[in-house]
Design a protein around this motif. Structure first.
Motif, PDB file in Angstrom:
ATOM      1  N   LEU A 122      45.715  87.743  20.908  1.00 33.18           N
ATOM      2  CA  LEU A 122      45.250  86.580  20.152  1.00 33.18           C
ATOM      3  C   LEU A 122      46.381  85.563  19.979  1.00 33.18           C
ATOM      4  CD1 LEU A 122      43.103  88.321  17.381  1.00 33.18           C
ATOM      5  CD2 LEU A 122      42.253  86.902  19.257  1.00 33.18           C
ATOM      6  N   ALA A 123      47.592  86.072  19.754  1.00 38.03           N
ATOM      7  CA  ALA A 123      48.737  85.180  19.576  1.00 38.03           C
ATOM      8  C   ALA A 123      49.022  84.384  20.849  1.00 38.03           C
ATOM      9  CB  ALA A 123      49.969  85.991  19.173  1.00 38.03           C
ATOM     10  N   ILE A 124      48.956  85.052  21.994  1.00 42.78           N
ATOM     11  CA  ILE A 124      49.155  84.364  23.275  1.00 42.78           C
ATOM     12  C   ILE A 124      48.109  83.272  23.460  1.00 42.78           C
ATOM     13  CG2 ILE A 124      48.860  84.630  25.767  1.00 42.78           C
ATOM     14  CD1 ILE A 124      51.548  85.519  25.134  1.00 42.78           C
ATOM     15  N   LEU A 126      56.549  87.706  22.644  1.00 39.58           N
ATOM     16  CA  LEU A 126      57.951  87.820  22.262  1.00 39.58           C
ATOM     17  C   LEU A 126      58.816  86.881  23.110  1.00 39.58           C
ATOM     18  CD1 LEU A 126      60.209  89.201  20.651  1.00 39.58           C
ATOM     19  CD2 LEU A 126      60.269  90.979  22.415  1.00 39.58           C
ATOM     20  N   ALA A 127      58.549  86.833  24.415  1.00 37.27           N
ATOM     21  CA  ALA A 127      59.310  85.952  25.302  1.00 37.27           C
ATOM     22  C   ALA A 127      59.087  84.484  24.945  1.00 37.27           C
ATOM     23  CB  ALA A 127      58.907  86.205  26.753  1.00 37.27           C
ATOM     24  N   LEU A 128      57.844  84.117  24.640  1.00 34.32           N
ATOM     25  CA  LEU A 128      57.557  82.725  24.271  1.00 34.32           C
ATOM     26  C   LEU A 128      58.276  82.335  22.983  1.00 34.32           C
ATOM     27  CD1 LEU A 128      53.740  82.546  25.097  1.00 34.32           C
ATOM     28  CD2 LEU A 128      55.564  81.299  26.261  1.00 34.32           C
ATOM     29  N   MET A 129      58.266  83.231  22.002  1.00 36.10           N
ATOM     30  CA  MET A 129      58.915  82.935  20.728  1.00 36.10           C
ATOM     31  C   MET A 129      60.427  82.797  20.884  1.00 36.10           C
ATOM     32  SD  MET A 129      56.608  85.588  18.496  1.00 36.10           S
ATOM     33  CE  MET A 129      57.810  85.800  17.214  1.00 36.10           C
ATOM     34  N   VAL A 130      61.021  83.731  21.630  1.00 36.36           N
ATOM     35  CA  VAL A 130      62.473  83.691  21.826  1.00 36.36           C
ATOM     36  C   VAL A 130      62.883  82.436  22.582  1.00 36.36           C
ATOM     37  CG1 VAL A 130      64.399  84.806  23.017  1.00 36.36           C
ATOM     38  CG2 VAL A 130      62.796  86.188  21.682  1.00 36.36           C
ATOM     39  N   HIS A 131      62.162  82.113  23.652  1.00 42.18           N
ATOM     40  CA  HIS A 131      62.531  80.942  24.457  1.00 42.18           C
ATOM     41  C   HIS A 131      62.271  79.634  23.718  1.00 42.18           C
ATOM     42  CE1 HIS A 131      62.905  83.831  27.725  1.00 42.18           C
ATOM     43  NE2 HIS A 131      63.500  82.889  28.419  1.00 42.18           N
ATOM     44  N   LEU A 174      56.606  77.517  29.913  1.00 39.65           N
ATOM     45  CA  LEU A 174      55.299  76.981  30.265  1.00 39.65           C
ATOM     46  C   LEU A 174      55.396  75.984  31.403  1.00 39.65           C
ATOM     47  CD1 LEU A 174      53.897  76.405  26.662  1.00 39.65           C
ATOM     48  CD2 LEU A 174      53.648  78.419  28.109  1.00 39.65           C
ATOM     49  N   PRO A 175      54.311  75.820  32.169  1.00 43.26           N
ATOM     50  CA  PRO A 175      54.323  74.845  33.275  1.00 43.26           C
ATOM     51  C   PRO A 175      54.639  73.441  32.769  1.00 43.26           C
ATOM     52  CG  PRO A 175      52.410  76.284  33.422  1.00 43.26           C
ATOM     53  CD  PRO A 175      53.044  76.580  32.106  1.00 43.26           C
ATOM     54  N   GLY A 176      55.464  72.748  33.518  1.00 42.44           N
ATOM     55  CA  GLY A 176      55.844  71.399  33.128  1.00 42.44           C
ATOM     56  C   GLY A 176      56.955  71.343  32.090  1.00 42.44           C
ATOM     57  N   GLY A 177      57.513  72.515  31.751  1.00 48.13           N
ATOM     58  CA  GLY A 177      58.590  72.531  30.773  1.00 48.13           C
ATOM     59  C   GLY A 177      58.168  72.178  29.365  1.00 48.13           C
TER      60      GLY A 177
END
Length: 204
Positions: free
Chosen positions: A75-77, A185-190, A198-201
């Protein structure tokens, strides 16, 4: 000579106890190697030895937590990607005129959402946790497997599947939940590092 005798005695003791230790570990491994989630390429993977003693109740509790966290992560993703794409509800989030469109994505939303709004979110999550998202909620019989939250109400054709199909679908959910936990976790850290995945930076 005395040192050699002591070393020989220690070696003999080690050899005597080694088979028992290996046998115990093998028994614990065999207890769960056919469980849901034990599949290629890793098979049964327990590097921290959390269920090394073969305790079934402990395994069931950890599996319950894993499934729940996996569902939350999925759900978070979905929420993260939706808001990062700029999708918002119409209208205002409070009576003072704060619009949903003005709420940023990612961690920035925690500061932008008014306090009462955050309280409502956490209160609703607490309500679901205590009264709804459990195996025997609403007076229903306990679920047929760990993480079965249908509560005798929602089915979506589940009971029409054979056992092999049910097992396969549960394995798919478990794997997707594991991937989602790593993904969010990867999205939050980055995001905190200022590096977009994400696409397009895009960064929230």
């Amino acid at each position: 000579m005395m040192k050699l005798a002591v070393l020989a005695a220690l070696a003999g003791s080690a050899v005597a106890f080694a088979p028992a230790q290996v046998g115990k570990a093998s028994t614990a491994l065999n207890a769960f190697e056919t469980e849901l989630g034990s599949q290629p390429p890793l098979g049964f993977f327990d590097p921290l030895g959390l269920v090394a003693d073969g305790n079934e109740a402990n395994f069931d509790r950890l599996r319950y937590v894993e499934i729940k966290h996996g569902r939350i992560a999925m759900l978070a993703i979905a929420g993260y990607l939706t808001t990062a794409a700029g999708v918002r509800l119409p209208g205002d989030i409070d009576f003072s005129g704060t619009s949903f469109a003005s709420i940023p994505a990612g961690f920035g939303a925690l500061k932008a959402i008014p306090g009462p709004g955050l309280f409502q979110l956490f209160a609703f999550i607490g309500f679901l946790e205590v009264f709804v998202m459990k195996d025997s909620a609403n007076g229903a019989e306990p679920g047929e497997f760990i993480g079965d939250f249908r509560n005798g109400f929602i089915d979506f054709g589940w009971d029409s599947f054979d056992e092999e199909t049910k097992f396969q679908k549960r394995a798919i959910e478990l794997n997707q939940g594991r991937a989602a936990m790593m993904g969010i976790l990867a999205l939050m850290v980055h995001e905190k590092l200022g590096v977009s995945l994400l696409p397009g930076g895009v960064l929230p």
